[in-house]
Scaffold this active site. Structure first.
Site, PDB file in Angstrom:
ATOM      1  N   ARG A  22       0.821  -1.236   0.000  1.00 28.81           N
ATOM      2  CA  ARG A  22       0.000   0.000   0.000  1.00 28.81           C
ATOM      3  C   ARG A  22       0.847   1.275   0.000  1.00 28.81           C
ATOM      4  O   ARG A  22       0.405   2.330   0.459  1.00 28.81           O
ATOM      5  CB  ARG A  22      -0.967   0.026   1.179  1.00 28.81           C
ATOM      6  CG  ARG A  22      -1.973  -1.099   1.153  1.00 28.81           C
ATOM      7  CD  ARG A  22      -3.240  -0.749   1.896  1.00 28.81           C
ATOM      8  NE  ARG A  22      -4.199  -1.828   1.759  1.00 28.81           N
ATOM      9  CZ  ARG A  22      -4.310  -2.836   2.601  1.00 28.81           C
ATOM     10  NH1 ARG A  22      -3.505  -2.917   3.638  1.00 28.81           N
ATOM     11  NH2 ARG A  22      -5.214  -3.760   2.399  1.00 28.81           N
ATOM     12  N   LYS A  70       3.312  11.579 -11.050  1.00 27.71           N
ATOM     13  CA  LYS A  70       2.468  10.761 -11.935  1.00 27.71           C
ATOM     14  C   LYS A  70       3.202   9.453 -12.214  1.00 27.71           C
ATOM     15  O   LYS A  70       4.349   9.463 -12.684  1.00 27.71           O
ATOM     16  CB  LYS A  70       2.197  11.479 -13.257  1.00 27.71           C
ATOM     17  CG  LYS A  70       1.090  12.501 -13.172  1.00 27.71           C
ATOM     18  CD  LYS A  70       0.706  12.990 -14.554  1.00 27.71           C
ATOM     19  CE  LYS A  70      -0.362  14.056 -14.478  1.00 27.71           C
ATOM     20  NZ  LYS A  70      -0.681  14.622 -15.794  1.00 27.71           N
ATOM     21  N   GLU A  94      10.076  18.881 -24.256  1.00 26.77           N
ATOM     22  CA  GLU A  94       9.436  19.148 -22.963  1.00 26.77           C
ATOM     23  C   GLU A  94      10.036  20.403 -22.304  1.00 26.77           C
ATOM     24  O   GLU A  94       9.349  21.095 -21.559  1.00 26.77           O
ATOM     25  CB  GLU A  94       9.586  17.942 -22.021  1.00 26.77           C
ATOM     26  CG  GLU A  94       8.905  16.671 -22.501  1.00 26.77           C
ATOM     27  CD  GLU A  94       7.388  16.639 -22.236  1.00 26.77           C
ATOM     28  OE1 GLU A  94       6.820  17.634 -21.756  1.00 26.77           O
ATOM     29  OE2 GLU A  94       6.779  15.589 -22.536  1.00 26.77           O
ATOM     30  N   LYS A 123       7.735  23.325 -13.068  1.00 26.88           N
ATOM     31  CA  LYS A 123       6.850  22.193 -12.814  1.00 26.88           C
ATOM     32  C   LYS A 123       6.485  22.131 -11.334  1.00 26.88           C
ATOM     33  O   LYS A 123       5.320  21.897 -10.986  1.00 26.88           O
ATOM     34  CB  LYS A 123       7.498  20.881 -13.280  1.00 26.88           C
ATOM     35  CG  LYS A 123       6.582  19.702 -12.993  1.00 26.88           C
ATOM     36  CD  LYS A 123       6.703  18.572 -13.954  1.00 26.88           C
ATOM     37  CE  LYS A 123       5.582  17.565 -13.709  1.00 26.88           C
ATOM     38  NZ  LYS A 123       5.629  16.418 -14.566  1.00 26.88           N
ATOM     39  N   GLU A 152      -4.120  17.450 -10.806  1.00 28.84           N
ATOM     40  CA  GLU A 152      -4.620  17.916 -12.103  1.00 28.84           C
ATOM     41  C   GLU A 152      -6.129  18.167 -12.121  1.00 28.84           C
ATOM     42  O   GLU A 152      -6.859  17.635 -12.951  1.00 28.84           O
ATOM     43  CB  GLU A 152      -4.216  16.934 -13.211  1.00 28.84           C
ATOM     44  CG  GLU A 152      -4.275  17.597 -14.589  1.00 28.84           C
ATOM     45  CD  GLU A 152      -3.616  16.765 -15.674  1.00 28.84           C
ATOM     46  OE1 GLU A 152      -2.518  16.230 -15.447  1.00 28.84           O
ATOM     47  OE2 GLU A 152      -4.210  16.673 -16.747  1.00 28.84           O
ATOM     48  N   ARG A 202      -2.601  22.152 -13.530  1.00 22.60           N
ATOM     49  CA  ARG A 202      -1.606  21.155 -13.953  1.00 22.60           C
ATOM     50  C   ARG A 202      -1.812  20.749 -15.410  1.00 22.60           C
ATOM     51  O   ARG A 202      -0.865  20.336 -16.083  1.00 22.60           O
ATOM     52  CB  ARG A 202      -1.642  19.924 -13.039  1.00 22.60           C
ATOM     53  CG  ARG A 202      -0.513  18.963 -13.366  1.00 22.60           C
ATOM     54  CD  ARG A 202      -0.268  17.947 -12.278  1.00 22.60           C
ATOM     55  NE  ARG A 202       0.811  17.061 -12.697  1.00 22.60           N
ATOM     56  CZ  ARG A 202       1.455  16.238 -11.910  1.00 22.60           C
ATOM     57  NH1 ARG A 202       1.147  16.163 -10.641  1.00 22.60           N
ATOM     58  NH2 ARG A 202       2.423  15.464 -12.380  1.00 22.60           N
ATOM     59  N   ASN A 259       0.265  19.913 -20.164  1.00 20.82           N
ATOM     60  CA  ASN A 259      -0.068  19.097 -21.345  1.00 20.82           C
ATOM     61  C   ASN A 259      -0.091  19.927 -22.620  1.00 20.82           C
ATOM     62  O   ASN A 259      -0.645  19.471 -23.627  1.00 20.82           O
ATOM     63  CB  ASN A 259      -1.429  18.417 -21.143  1.00 20.82           C
ATOM     64  CG  ASN A 259      -1.370  17.404 -20.012  1.00 20.82           C
ATOM     65  OD1 ASN A 259      -0.357  16.757 -19.821  1.00 20.82           O
ATOM     66  ND2 ASN A 259      -2.443  17.297 -19.258  1.00 20.82           N
ATOM     67  N   HIS A 311       0.218  18.243 -25.965  1.00 22.07           N
ATOM     68  CA  HIS A 311       0.105  16.797 -25.770  1.00 22.07           C
ATOM     69  C   HIS A 311      -1.120  16.172 -26.429  1.00 22.07           C
ATOM     70  O   HIS A 311      -1.111  14.984 -26.730  1.00 22.07           O
ATOM     71  CB  HIS A 311       0.123  16.448 -24.278  1.00 22.07           C
ATOM     72  CG  HIS A 311       1.501  16.486 -23.679  1.00 22.07           C
ATOM     73  ND1 HIS A 311       2.258  17.625 -23.633  1.00 22.07           N
ATOM     74  CD2 HIS A 311       2.266  15.510 -23.116  1.00 22.07           C
ATOM     75  CE1 HIS A 311       3.418  17.362 -23.052  1.00 22.07           C
ATOM     76  NE2 HIS A 311       3.447  16.090 -22.735  1.00 22.07           N
ATOM     77  N   HIS A 325      -0.414  13.018 -28.581  1.00 22.17           N
ATOM     78  CA  HIS A 325      -0.921  11.661 -28.325  1.00 22.17           C
ATOM     79  C   HIS A 325      -1.567  11.084 -29.579  1.00 22.17           C
ATOM     80  O   HIS A 325      -1.408   9.894 -29.877  1.00 22.17           O
ATOM     81  CB  HIS A 325      -1.907  11.673 -27.153  1.00 22.17           C
ATOM     82  CG  HIS A 325      -1.237  11.938 -25.829  1.00 22.17           C
ATOM     83  ND1 HIS A 325      -1.879  12.494 -24.756  1.00 22.17           N
ATOM     84  CD2 HIS A 325       0.039  11.713 -25.429  1.00 22.17           C
ATOM     85  CE1 HIS A 325      -1.026  12.612 -23.743  1.00 22.17           C
ATOM     86  NE2 HIS A 325       0.140  12.147 -24.131  1.00 22.17           N
ATOM     87  N   HIS A 385       8.194  10.636 -28.168  1.00 20.84           N
ATOM     88  CA  HIS A 385       7.201  11.439 -27.430  1.00 20.84           C
ATOM     89  C   HIS A 385       7.543  12.939 -27.448  1.00 20.84           C
ATOM     90  O   HIS A 385       6.698  13.772 -27.783  1.00 20.84           O
ATOM     91  CB  HIS A 385       7.074  10.919 -26.000  1.00 20.84           C
ATOM     92  CG  HIS A 385       6.163  11.760 -25.160  1.00 20.84           C
ATOM     93  ND1 HIS A 385       4.796  11.758 -25.313  1.00 20.84           N
ATOM     94  CD2 HIS A 385       6.426  12.670 -24.177  1.00 20.84           C
ATOM     95  CE1 HIS A 385       4.256  12.616 -24.463  1.00 20.84           C
ATOM     96  NE2 HIS A 385       5.218  13.174 -23.756  1.00 20.84           N
TER      97      HIS A 385
END
Ligand code: GLY
Length: 371
Positions: free
Chosen positions: A121, A143, A185, A227, A237, A241, A245, A248, A252, A266
């Site tokens: 956990r 993330k 990025e 960041k 997010e 946040r 993106n 992005h 994607h 990417h």
């Protein structure tokens, strides 16, 4: 060495940025440890190049290590490898007060962070990112996750690291294309929130890409600070946040259209996506016409991809790309949210984008490709 603090209350941590931090890994990690041992998960290429130095750096601070070495590449970020990592950590009897180390690029960081999130956990983990992309983006902010056959990053958890060690000297072994992809990025941060950083990049990024370590450390520090500021405002997010993106949604769709292959890395997709987001913003009258030209000119000066024409091979038509964009995680109530800009460094989130504006943009961008 620079330190950027990520102020998240009980989950706060430091990101240390500098040259040869791996040699100091033992001293950096020792204060976090209940017993003087860590479990390192890495991949073959990173292990060949750097694992011996990490082991020596840990040993110099009195810290022992065990390592699990996984295959390189995006397909490692998957259920089978997640099971492998978790079962290995259990076999090694890693306890809840122990620390797991993710030593690699974004794939390893996301996978190992997720394994740490679910093991007993939640155990603590330390990110030692070895790619530019991981140093400026994926290792910071918590993330974590894996890909499934339904898409990328669809299963995961927010689990903040206990420490990030970004050793910019390690970037010297990256292939130039991988470094430049990570640069997508970096430039994203200037474009989304800091025109002064974008100006700085226009002047300094060519020398940084050529290998200047002081400039590399400065670019990583600036990106990570931006960041950290955004993640501190919106860890999970719910709002701001999403600015991270920028580019992005287009990226994607293009990654899916190119089969997540070497045709488009990417960060290259992020760079193209940023150029498209600025083009869309200009067409909608939100920013000056010169802004998308300035973005593309800088990406061209850096020698990285910036247009759909830079992607080799066939691409689907605009409607198929739109359908891929509709799979994006930013869809809320069936409406796609875009990150657009009122100028360089002035991005904002909106769902208010006419569908035909995006379609026309893609039709024109596809038409500009050589046949
Ligand atoms: N890479 C985007 C984020 O961390 O939110």
């Amino acid at each position: 060495m620079d330190t950027v603090h990520v102020p998240l209350g009980a989950r706060a941590y430091d990101v240390r940025i500098g040259q040869d931090l791996i040699a100091r890994a033992g001293d950096e990690l020792a204060p976090l440890l209940a017993r003087p041992k860590v479990w390192v998960v890495t991949e073959e290429r990173v292990a060949d190049l750097h694992l011996g130095r990490l082991m020596a750096g840990l040993a110099a601070g009195g810290v022992a290590m065990e390592a699990l070495i996984l295959p390189p590449g995006e397909s490692t970020k998957s259920w089978p490898h997640l099971i492998r990592v978790v079962e290995w950590l259990l076999t090694e009897k890693v306890e809840r007060r122990d620390v797991v180390v993710a030593f690699g690029g974004g794939v390893i960081g996301d996978l190992v962070g997720f394994a740490a999130a679910i093991l007993r956990r939640g155990v603590r983990f330390v990110q030692v990112p070895t790619s530019l992309l991981a140093q400026v983006d994926s290792s910071v902010g918590g993330k974590t996750g894996i890909n499934t056959e339904h898409g990328k990053n669809l299963v995961g958890a927010f689990h903040q690291p206990a420490l990030v060690l970004a050793d910019v000297a390690v970037l010297g072994t990256l292939a130039p294309r991988d470094f430049l992809a990570g640069y997508g990025e970096v430039v994203k941060y200037g474009l989304l929130g800091d025109a002064v950083f974008f100006d700085w990049l226009e002047s300094n990024a060519p020398a940084m890409a050529a290998g200047d370590l002081t400039l590399r450390a400065e670019a990583v520090r600036w990106s990570v600070q931006m960041k950290a500021d955004i993640v501190a405002r919106d860890e999970t997010e719910q709002g701001d946040r999403a600015l991270l993106n920028l580019g992005h949604t287009f990226c994607h769709a293009l990654e899916a259209a190119t089969g997540y292959s070497d045709r488009l890395l990417h960060g290259e997709g992020v760079a193209i996506g940023c150029a498209l987001a600025f083009e869309l913003s200009a067409r909608m009258g939100l920013c000056a016409q010169e802004d998308p030209s300035r973005v593309r000119a800088h990406l061209a000066a850096m020698g990285t991809k910036r247009d759909l024409s830079d992607i080799e091979g066939a691409l689907p038509d605009a409607d198929a790309l739109l359908a891929l964009m509709a799979q994006d995680k930013k869809v809320v109530d069936g409406k796609l949210r875009f990150i657009l800009a009122r100028g360089i460094g002035e991005a904002f989130v909106t769902a208010d984008v006419p569908g035909n504006a995006v379609r026309n943009l893609l039709v024109d961008a596809l038409r500009a490709r050589p046949r």
